[in-house]
Enzyme design. Structure first.
Site, PDB file in Angstrom:
ATOM      1  N   GLU A 162       0.827  -1.210   0.000  1.00 44.47           N
ATOM      2  CA  GLU A 162       0.000   0.000   0.000  1.00 44.47           C
ATOM      3  C   GLU A 162       0.863   1.263   0.000  1.00 44.47           C
ATOM      4  O   GLU A 162       0.498   2.272  -0.599  1.00 44.47           O
ATOM      5  CB  GLU A 162      -0.956  -0.002   1.195  1.00 44.47           C
ATOM      6  CG  GLU A 162      -1.925  -1.169   1.221  1.00 44.47           C
ATOM      7  CD  GLU A 162      -2.767  -1.311  -0.041  1.00 44.47           C
ATOM      8  OE1 GLU A 162      -2.939  -0.311  -0.772  1.00 44.47           O
ATOM      9  OE2 GLU A 162      -3.242  -2.433  -0.299  1.00 44.47           O
ATOM     10  N   HIS A 213       1.720   2.105  -3.532  1.00 46.67           N
ATOM     11  CA  HIS A 213       0.655   2.886  -4.174  1.00 46.67           C
ATOM     12  C   HIS A 213       0.711   4.351  -3.739  1.00 46.67           C
ATOM     13  O   HIS A 213       0.637   5.271  -4.559  1.00 46.67           O
ATOM     14  CB  HIS A 213      -0.716   2.324  -3.780  1.00 46.67           C
ATOM     15  CG  HIS A 213      -1.103   1.066  -4.477  1.00 46.67           C
ATOM     16  ND1 HIS A 213      -1.105   0.924  -5.853  1.00 46.67           N
ATOM     17  CD2 HIS A 213      -1.532  -0.130  -3.987  1.00 46.67           C
ATOM     18  CE1 HIS A 213      -1.512  -0.285  -6.181  1.00 46.67           C
ATOM     19  NE2 HIS A 213      -1.764  -0.956  -5.061  1.00 46.67           N
ATOM     20  N   HIS A 222       3.698   6.316  -5.011  1.00 38.99           N
ATOM     21  CA  HIS A 222       3.458   6.570  -6.441  1.00 38.99           C
ATOM     22  C   HIS A 222       2.546   7.792  -6.584  1.00 38.99           C
ATOM     23  O   HIS A 222       2.839   8.724  -7.351  1.00 38.99           O
ATOM     24  CB  HIS A 222       2.810   5.337  -7.073  1.00 38.99           C
ATOM     25  CG  HIS A 222       2.732   5.375  -8.567  1.00 38.99           C
ATOM     26  ND1 HIS A 222       2.220   4.346  -9.315  1.00 38.99           N
ATOM     27  CD2 HIS A 222       3.094   6.327  -9.470  1.00 38.99           C
ATOM     28  CE1 HIS A 222       2.268   4.643 -10.598  1.00 38.99           C
ATOM     29  NE2 HIS A 222       2.792   5.851 -10.715  1.00 38.99           N
TER      30      HIS A 222
END
Length: 596
Positions: free
Chosen positions: A388, A391, A394
């Site tokens: 996570e 993510h 990013h």
């Protein structure tokens, strides 16, 4: 039994800081009211997009209200997930969700109107310096113009949308609501209720009798409905194929890949490359058979771990330390952002009564890249944390680097950063683990990731390719035909070393992804891209980390294949998947050392 605390019993330092979005529900309500009152201005640009000033005005106002609405939605859905029994928060979520739909309807005219503009006007906009920021956005819409039907036909298709999606709706209702299974017994004669959710646990059980009985009951039950389910699936495929033909695509594959401008070669090369590596999957089956001490290995033995290890408690603080060690190859800049997320209010860490299960990364352009966890002090939770955080970092990079319009990224690349983090972590764990049993467990974990995410998903993609091509060629497909295709694929993918239980032939009928045509291959390509990045980073290739961070910063500023290519990963070539198969073979070599 461990007591699950209520929300107010959890220490604030373990909760995310949603108050940084809105200090209170009252502030949320005030902002929602203001957006509703002001956003109507967007409809004033309708039928005026032939004027540059109107187009610019719309794009700027859409950003303004889009950003404000995304903040509202982010706050409402995360507050709701903190405690799903909190009625007040459910009402707020319902309010903003309802208005979100209203705003989408209010702006639904924009894309059709852009596509209705003359080519000369679109070309003028694409070269206008005043519209430079929006050039790629307009281009990505305009590229689909050759595939847009007349206004009357588009309206007709839209009006038929509910009917055309009926096969998927019927399947979902049948599989989720109406389909039931009988009870299954374990090796001691105990009965267990079987559901799809419980099957996922039973098929990994060390009790082989329970595994076998669960497998037989599940697939025999699906097999009873092969004719009905063949009709729903082929009807769904036919709808997609007809839509592709009406819109003048050369194939349904092109229709599926066109929105993100992904070359068909990416899809076809993926299937071809994985077929070249099937001997390694056959080797995995043989090694697993030896490690499990079986005279013969069946399909229901594939998911069971090759070894059990004692559950080791890993506190969140220890998990963070492990994560930072595993991610060291990404450099200090990346690690500092990771640490910022840990102490900066990004993460809701522990379970509480009513909290949504699972984990996710969320937030929007104007908020922190929040993370929901349900951390329970085990190794899987550490892997979830880095996934996570992949993510969220990013999103952090893309939102910091790109303007709002390009800060998002497509599903084709959405899992690359999270998977890269997971792969770096497990690589570090395998390399540094001194306990042979734990090392074997970790090796098997990574092998299973590759088997299920790459080999299995590309077998799914090949099934789609075969079935769509059959239907296009005028060959109808019955339940028996689909069973035969599925059985043949399993025989080729898993090899002669496995007992191919006949019941597996009906597995196609329980895969809901087949109702989202040519979607599943992206799981494999995302994993392959992550493998390629990991290889470059761990081998210390010049500029590898910088290129990877450049990929994270690119967001949606280009088509996904181009963004990856700029970072050194060419998804039109075989190299990324070949790197994945190579890693699979290296892990098998490690396992073979144990077997011998």
């Amino acid at each position: 039994m461990e007591k699950i605390p209520s929300r107010n019993e959890v220490d604030d330092r373990y909760k995310w800081r949603l108050d940084l979005i809105f200090a209170s529900n009252a502030d949320f309500e005030e902002e929602l009211k203001a957006v509703k009152a002001e956003a109507g201005v967007l409809s004033g640009y309708k039928d005026r997009l032939g004027e540059k000033e109107a187009l610019l005005g719309y794009l700027k106002d859409y950003e303004t209200y889009g950003r404000r609405l995304e903040k509202l939605y982010s706050y409402a859905h995360m507050k709701s997930d903190e405690d799903t029994t909190n009625g007040e928060q459910q009402v707020l979520l319902a309010k903003v969700s309802e208005y979100y739909s209203e705003l989408m309807a209010l702006t639904s005219w924009f894309v059709p109107e852009i596509l209705a503009l003359p080519d000369e006007k679109l070309n003028e906009y694409l070269t206008d310096p005043d519209l430079e920021l929006y050039r790629f956005h307009i281009e990505s819409i305009a590229k689909d113009k050759p595939h847009v039907l007349s206004k009357e036909r588009e309206e007709l298709l839209a009006s038929l949308g509910d009917s055309l999606s009926a096969p998927e709706k019927i399947y979902n209702m049948f599989s989720n609501a109406d389909l039931t299974f009988g009870n299954v017994t374990d090796s001691e004669g105990n009965e267990h209720q079987l559901t799809e959710e419980k099957y996922r646990n039973f098929i990994q059980s060390k009790d082989r009798v329970l595994r076998r009985n669960s497998f037989l009951e599940l697939f025999t039950t699906y097999g009873k409905y092969k004719n009905t389910l063949a009709q729903t699936l082929t009807a769904s495929m036919k709808v997609f194929n007809i839509d592709s033909k009406l819109r003048k695509y050369t194939s349904p594959v092109e229709r599926a890949l066109s929105p993100n401008n992904i070359p068909e070669a990416v899809f076809h090369n993926s299937i071809g490359t994985i077929n070249e590596g099937l001997k390694e999957l056959h080797r995995y089956v043989d090694i697993k058979k030896k490690l499990l001490g079986l005279d013969e290995i069946h399909m229901y033995d594939l998911y069971v771990p090759v070894i059990d290890i004692p559950e080791k408690k890993i506190s969140f603080e220890e998990g963070v330390a492990m994560s930072l060690e595993g991610l060291k190859p990404l450099g200090e800049e990346y690690l500092s952002i990771f640490r910022e997320g840990i102490v900066g209010g990004w993460i809701d860490i522990y379970e509480n009564k009513g909290k949504r299960s699972g984990a996710y990364s969320s937030g929007c352009f104007d908020t922190l890249p929040y993370i929901l966890l349900n951390y329970h002090d085990d190794l899987r939770d550490v892997s979830t944390l880095v996934h996570e955080m992949g993510h969220s970092i990013h999103s952090y990079y893309s939102r910091k680097t790109q303007p709002y319009i390009y800060a998002g990224y497509t599903i084709f690349v959405a899992e690359v950063a999270s998977t890269t983090n997971e792969k770096l972590l497990i690589h570090h764990q395998i390399e540094t683990e001194t306990d042979e049993k734990r090392k074997l467990y970790l090796i098997n974990q990574e092998l299973e990731q590759i088997r299920t995410t790459v080999f299995r998903q590309l077998m799914f993609a090949e099934f789609e390719k075969i079935t769509h091509e059959s239907l296009i060629g005028g060959t109808p497909l019955t339940g028996d035909d689909l069973n035969r295709i599925w059985l043949d694929l399993n025989r080729r993918y898993f090899g002669e070393g496995i007992v191919l239980d006949k019941e597996i032939e009906s597995e196609w009928s329980r895969i809901p992804h087949f109702y989202s045509d040519f979607y599943v291959y992206q799981y494999a390509t995302g994993y392959a891209a992550a493998s390629a990045f990991c290889d470059m980073i761990l081998e210390g290739r010049e500029g590898a980390v910088e290129k990877y961070l450049g990929f994270l910063k690119a967001g949606g500023s280009g088509y996904p294949v181009d963004v990856l290519a700029s970072a050194g990963v060419d998804m039109t070539s075989k190299a990324p998947l070949e790197a994945t198969v190579k890693r699979f073979a290296e892990l098998l070599d490690m396992l073979e050392e144990v077997v011998s």
